[in-house]
Design an enzyme around this catalytic site. Structure first.
Site, PDB file in Angstrom:
ATOM      1  N   GLU A 127       0.796  -1.242   0.000  1.00 22.57           N
ATOM      2  CA  GLU A 127       0.000   0.000   0.000  1.00 22.57           C
ATOM      3  C   GLU A 127       0.825   1.288   0.000  1.00 22.57           C
ATOM      4  O   GLU A 127       0.579   2.199   0.784  1.00 22.57           O
ATOM      5  CB  GLU A 127      -0.957  -0.020   1.206  1.00 22.57           C
ATOM      6  CG  GLU A 127      -1.817  -1.273   1.239  1.00 22.57           C
ATOM      7  CD  GLU A 127      -2.725  -1.387   2.481  1.00 22.57           C
ATOM      8  OE1 GLU A 127      -2.555  -0.588   3.414  1.00 22.57           O
ATOM      9  OE2 GLU A 127      -3.599  -2.264   2.493  1.00 22.57           O
TER      10      GLU A 127
ATOM     11  N   GLU B   4      -6.069 -10.900  -1.201  1.00 27.65           N
ATOM     12  CA  GLU B   4      -6.885 -10.697   0.009  1.00 27.65           C
ATOM     13  C   GLU B   4      -8.368 -10.642  -0.363  1.00 27.65           C
ATOM     14  O   GLU B   4      -9.080  -9.701  -0.018  1.00 27.65           O
ATOM     15  CB  GLU B   4      -6.463  -9.402   0.720  1.00 27.65           C
ATOM     16  CG  GLU B   4      -4.982  -9.353   1.065  1.00 27.65           C
ATOM     17  CD  GLU B   4      -4.576  -8.091   1.847  1.00 27.65           C
ATOM     18  OE1 GLU B   4      -5.449  -7.416   2.414  1.00 27.65           O
ATOM     19  OE2 GLU B   4      -3.366  -7.802   1.894  1.00 27.65           O
TER      20      GLU B   4
HETATM   21  C1  HAH Z   1      -5.405  -4.833   4.081  1.00 29.55           C
HETATM   22  N1  HAH Z   1      -5.502  -3.435   3.989  1.00 29.55           N
HETATM   23  C2  HAH Z   1      -4.043  -5.241   4.609  1.00 29.55           C
HETATM   24  O1  HAH Z   1      -3.158  -5.506   3.551  1.00 29.55           O
HETATM   25  C3  HAH Z   1      -4.097  -6.473   5.483  1.00 29.55           C
HETATM   26  O2  HAH Z   1      -2.831  -6.676   6.025  1.00 29.55           O
HETATM   27  C4  HAH Z   1      -5.100  -6.292   6.590  1.00 29.55           C
HETATM   28  O3  HAH Z   1      -5.121  -7.451   7.407  1.00 29.55           O
HETATM   29  C5  HAH Z   1      -6.411  -6.021   6.014  1.00 29.55           C
HETATM   30  C6  HAH Z   1      -6.517  -5.343   4.871  1.00 29.55           C
HETATM   31  C7  HAH Z   1      -6.722  -2.962   3.424  1.00 29.55           C
HETATM   32  C8  HAH Z   1      -7.121  -1.585   3.742  1.00 29.55           C
HETATM   33  C9  HAH Z   1      -6.726  -0.927   4.899  1.00 29.55           C
HETATM   34  O4  HAH Z   1      -5.935  -1.530   5.783  1.00 29.55           O
HETATM   35  C10 HAH Z   1      -7.133   0.385   5.146  1.00 29.55           C
HETATM   36  C11 HAH Z   1      -7.931   1.016   4.265  1.00 29.55           C
HETATM   37  C12 HAH Z   1      -8.346   0.364   3.128  1.00 29.55           C
HETATM   38  C13 HAH Z   1      -7.949  -0.918   2.901  1.00 29.55           C
END
Ligand code: HAH
Length: 375
Positions: free
Chosen positions: A170, A277
């Site tokens: 990200e 994911e």
């Molecule tokens: C994901 N982010 C992460 O990669 C993962 O490690 C976590 O467990 C869940 C989701 C998605 C995300 C976020 O953390 C914040 C805003 C939008 C999307």
């Protein structure tokens, strides 16, 4: 014609009847055997000719009925949290290997593939990494040194066991007018740190496949900014082998067209594509609903259920169509019960995003995902 099933020749009629009966039982037996084999089959078996089917795990998933479901349906795992920097390296001189080790040895014991998640991220990252012992911000060289030592420790420990790593997670900004997210990593060390993360990981395990992973990566606008970053890395000869598309989707998107265009765009860089994911939220327009209370939208209504079934059916038929480029599909947790979406973006608001319900039973969408003929 003169058929004569007479007393002089009673044997023929008898033998005929017997062979029909035998044939009948044989077919019955074969049918039952096929059904029994079908019952043993899980997602991983239906998708054997396509790609491994993975799932995010935590300590709970390695025991009891969750472990049973995991082993029946999946052949790849990712630690949902255990390998992130916060949980695994909470203090400068302290690593928490216990859970990550358990996950890795479970996978080895059961011949599952392991995707590692993740090495450089702006969340679930401890503050100490950015500060000196007095709590003052450190400089670029020191941050690079610390990142290298973290990556060498974690990737090195599971060398040869974790076949793919989400090296950077990200890094692209949410704001379409910006390029990189203004995280502490970037603030202190600049864009170069992203390439460095890949180089360190490659040095620590030259055989591991290295990924850049992000969300909203199928959305045309963000897709182009991710593409720009990937192209820079590829052109600079950075050891990057794939792109992880998180696939936190909803019943209202993405469309088949958006999905296909994203796959083709990323594949044009010669990168592996992993859907890392996957879940399909039943709440559409997440951002607008941020203020929605937990009591709202509680029900998994037949309308919402059907929309989810359709969305799962669509995305998996696209995955199959593009199996040439897609080398892994991972769900973000086993069942609706413990999905992160029960607490994000609204704490305590129930969601139903996966293929297994709160009792670990297959949902209707499951049958569409494995039904190739109808599509
Ligand atoms: C994901 N982010 C992460 O990669 C993962 O490690 C976590 O467990 C869940 C989701 C998605 C995300 C976020 O953390 C914040 C805003 C939008 C999307």
């Amino acid at each position: 014609m003169n058929f004569k099933l007479s007393e002089n020749n009673p044997g023929i009629g008898y033998a005929n009847r017997m062979s029909y009966l035998l044939l009948f039982f044989l077919l019955l037996l074969l049918g039952r055997q096929a059904a029994a084999q079908d019952e043993k089959k899980g997602l991983k078996d239906y998708y054997k000719e396509f790609f491994p089917i993975g799932v995010a795990v935590n300590a709970r998933s390695l025991e009891g009925n969750e472990a049973e479901l995991l082993l029946k349906e999946f052949n790849s795992i990712t630690a949902e949290n255990a390998m992130k920097m916060g949980p695994i390296h909470p203090k400068k001189d302290e690593y928490n290997w216990a859970l990550a080790d358990r996950i890795v040895s479970f996978a080895q014991r059961h011949h599952l593939k392991i995707r590692g998640h993740t090495l450089l991220w702006h969340k679930q990252t401890p503050d100490w990494i950015f500060e000196d012992d007095e709590g003052r911000p450190i400089g670029k060289q020191e941050l690079l040194r610390r990142l290298k030592s973290h990556i060498f420790a974690v990737v090195g420990r599971y060398k040869g066991e974790i076949y793919a790593w989400d090296v950077v997670n990200e890094a692209i900004a949410d704001d379409p007018n910006e390029f990189l997210r203004q995280s502490k990593w970037i603030e202190i060390a600049g864009e170069e740190i992203l390439a460095k993360a890949f180089e360190y990981a490659h040095e620590a395990d030259p055989d591991a496949l290295l990924f850049y992973n992000d969300y909203n990566s199928v959305h045309p606008e963000k897709r182009e900014r991710i593409y720009r970053l990937l192209k820079k890395l590829v052109d600079a000869g950075v050891p990057i082998h794939g792109v992880g598309l998180q696939a936190h989707w909803s019943i209202s998107g993405p469309s088949v067209l958006e999905l296909e265009q994203a796959i083709e765009r990323y594949a044009s860089l010669g990168l592996h594509i992993h859907f890392t994911e996957l879940d399909i939220s039943v709440h559409s327009g997440e951002r607008r609903n941020k203020r929605e209370g937990p009591a709202e939208a509680e029900a998994f209504t037949p309308f919402v259920e059907q929309k989810q079934i359709d969305q799962y059916e669509k995305v998996f038929s696209v995955f199959r169509k593009y199996k040439k480029y897609i080398t892994s599909v991972t769900f973000w947790n086993l069942s609706d019960r413990y999905s992160w979406l029960n607490n994000y973006p609204v704490r305590g608001r129930k969601n139903y995003p996966l293929l297994f319900d709160r009792e670990l039973k297959r949902k209707k969408a499951y049958w569409k995902v494995i039904d190739f003929a109808e599509q």
